[in-house]
Enzyme design. Structure first.
Site, PDB file in Angstrom:
ATOM      1  N   SER A 124       0.841  -1.196   0.000  1.00  0.00           N
ATOM      2  CA  SER A 124       0.000   0.000   0.000  1.00  0.00           C
ATOM      3  C   SER A 124       0.880   1.251   0.000  1.00  0.00           C
ATOM      4  O   SER A 124       1.674   1.442  -0.916  1.00  0.00           O
ATOM      5  CB  SER A 124      -0.962  -0.040   1.193  1.00  0.00           C
ATOM      6  OG  SER A 124      -1.964   0.944   1.094  1.00  0.00           O
ATOM      7  N   ASP A 271      -9.637  -4.714  -5.416  1.00  0.00           N
ATOM      8  CA  ASP A 271      -9.129  -3.731  -4.451  1.00  0.00           C
ATOM      9  C   ASP A 271      -9.995  -2.473  -4.497  1.00  0.00           C
ATOM     10  O   ASP A 271     -10.137  -1.835  -5.544  1.00  0.00           O
ATOM     11  CB  ASP A 271      -7.675  -3.394  -4.791  1.00  0.00           C
ATOM     12  CG  ASP A 271      -6.969  -2.601  -3.703  1.00  0.00           C
ATOM     13  OD1 ASP A 271      -7.572  -1.651  -3.165  1.00  0.00           O
ATOM     14  OD2 ASP A 271      -5.814  -2.921  -3.386  1.00  0.00           O
ATOM     15  N   HIS A 305      -8.578  -4.660   0.027  1.00  0.00           N
ATOM     16  CA  HIS A 305      -7.216  -4.132   0.116  1.00  0.00           C
ATOM     17  C   HIS A 305      -6.484  -4.691   1.333  1.00  0.00           C
ATOM     18  O   HIS A 305      -5.337  -5.141   1.223  1.00  0.00           O
ATOM     19  CB  HIS A 305      -7.273  -2.605   0.184  1.00  0.00           C
ATOM     20  CG  HIS A 305      -5.934  -1.943   0.119  1.00  0.00           C
ATOM     21  ND1 HIS A 305      -5.157  -1.944  -1.020  1.00  0.00           N
ATOM     22  CD2 HIS A 305      -5.216  -1.249   1.063  1.00  0.00           C
ATOM     23  CE1 HIS A 305      -4.032  -1.281  -0.795  1.00  0.00           C
ATOM     24  NE2 HIS A 305      -4.046  -0.859   0.465  1.00  0.00           N
TER      25      HIS A 305
END
EC number: 3.1.1.-
Length: 385
Positions: A124, A271, A305
């Protein structure tokens, strides 16, 4: 170290040394901070006795760190956002990460060598740093013996990322990103400041003094690219001063920024936070420019995610082990589709069932299918500005 414009600067990196340390290998772990507050830097939050309140997302990252340390690898954790706490500024993060590696290798108490092999990993916001560490290593860190770069849920294009985040449940990342990018670019900050509305000024001030969870709860469903936060903000991403900066924050856009060590990218097809196709395009462009890239698409429909990060902890660990062992890696661009990364023969062979149980418990108790528990928590505890 230096800023993204190569101006002199300083930062810190925190080194973790396990009791069974292998003194010839280094893992560069780029944890996601995703915030602009001074107390959010890992060098502060990781220390015993810090005043930072417990952050569940840091606990997620500790799962991988625990496995890496148990394997005996020394770990360096750089504060890659720099002195201005510039979240979202990839080239700056890459340079400061590379200088963190150099500093760690030069730290004589560790008994590492200048040519000790290094593997970098990040997810991320940490993948911003990992991707740019990979992109800049051949030019800015050519002395580093880089063995590979792992990155997941990668924000490969900041324009696309801001557009996906804006006005959504996770729009706080857009607040923190715009703030971080502005504070890393003096001209942009001078241009933006007088255009902020009262709400925009409060948002920037909040982002500069708070960390990830607080900002998430404060600014869900916020329209940053709008008149609500910025006068003329509807066209923010079309302003020349903005586009000239953001065009340099696209992984794979420049052939001169191509990784030379193997790259492992993984991303959930569904995601809900970071654009999947931007990450895929970055991997493809790197490969077109000569890089070796394995891109893994996680297809299970209930992977969000956060869950994608957790279920791939074993695969990241395998990548680190394999790079240090100089095992073969696919040439060019290879695209794999995986339904459940935890359901693999290698996980069973390496007796990682305890780790799998930990991951499944966290997913079930704290995250939920498609990150449902996290999403419901943000909705339930949101404190709108």
């Amino acid at each position: 170290t230096g800023t993204h414009e190569s101006d002199p600067a300083v930062t810190a990196t925190t080194v973790l040394v396990p009791y069974n340390a292998k003194r010839d290998k280094l893992v560069n772990a780029l944890t996601y901070v995703d915030a602009d507050g001074s107390e959010c830097a890992l060098s502060y939050t990781i220390r015993k006795g810090s005043n930072f309140p417990g952050d569940i997302v840091e606990d997620y990252q500790l799962l991988l760190l625990q496995q890496v340390l148990e394997a005996g690898y020394i770990v360096t954790l750089p504060d890659y956002e720099g002195k201005n706490r510039a979240f979202g500024v990839g080239p700056l993060a890459g340079r400061q990460s590379l200088d963190g590696i150099k500093a760690t290798l030069n730290f004589d108490r560790l008994n590492l060598k200048a040519n000790s092999p290094v593997v970098t990993t990040g997810y991320s916001g940490g993948a911003i740093a990992s991707g740019w560490t990979a992109a800049l290593q051949p030019s800015y860190g050519s002395s580093i013996n880089a063995k590979g770069f792992a990155m997941g849920g990668t924000p490969a294009n900041m324009t696309g990322t801001l557009l996906k985040l804006d006005n959504g449940l996770f729009s706080a990342f857009a607040v923190a990103g715009v703030t971080g990018i502005a504070y890393a670019n003096d001209d942009l900050l001078a241009w933006l400041t007088p255009r902020l509305t009262a709400k925009g000024r409060r948002a920037v001030e909040f982002a500069r003094t708070h960390c990830l969870v607080s900002t998430l709860l404060r600014y869900p469903f916020s329209r940053v690219v709008s008149e609500d936060f910025i006068r003329g903000g509807t066209h923010l991403l079309e302003e020349p001063i903005v586009t000239n900066i953001l065009k340099d924050y696209v992984m794979g856009a420049k052939k001169s920024q191509t990784p030379t060590a193997p790259v492992y990218m993984y991303h959930g097809r569904n995601d809900e936070v970071i654009p999947y196709h931007d990450a895929l395009k970055a991997g493809q462009m790197w490969a077109e420019h000569g890089a070796d890239v394995l891109f893994q698409t996680d297809t299970f429909p209930l992977l969000g995610h956060a869950t994608t990060e957790l279920v791939n902890v074993p695969n990241v660990l395998f990548f680190i082990q394999d790079r240090f062992a100089d095992k073969s890696f696919p040439k060019g661009f290879r695209h794999e589709y995986i339904n459940n990364p935890l359901d693999s023969a290698r996980v069973r062979e390496q007796a990682l069932q305890t780790l799998v149980d930990q991951i499944q418990n966290i997913v079930g108790d704290q995250i939920g299918p498609n990150d449902r528990a996290i999403r419901e928590h943000i909705r339930a505890h949101a404190r709108h500005a």
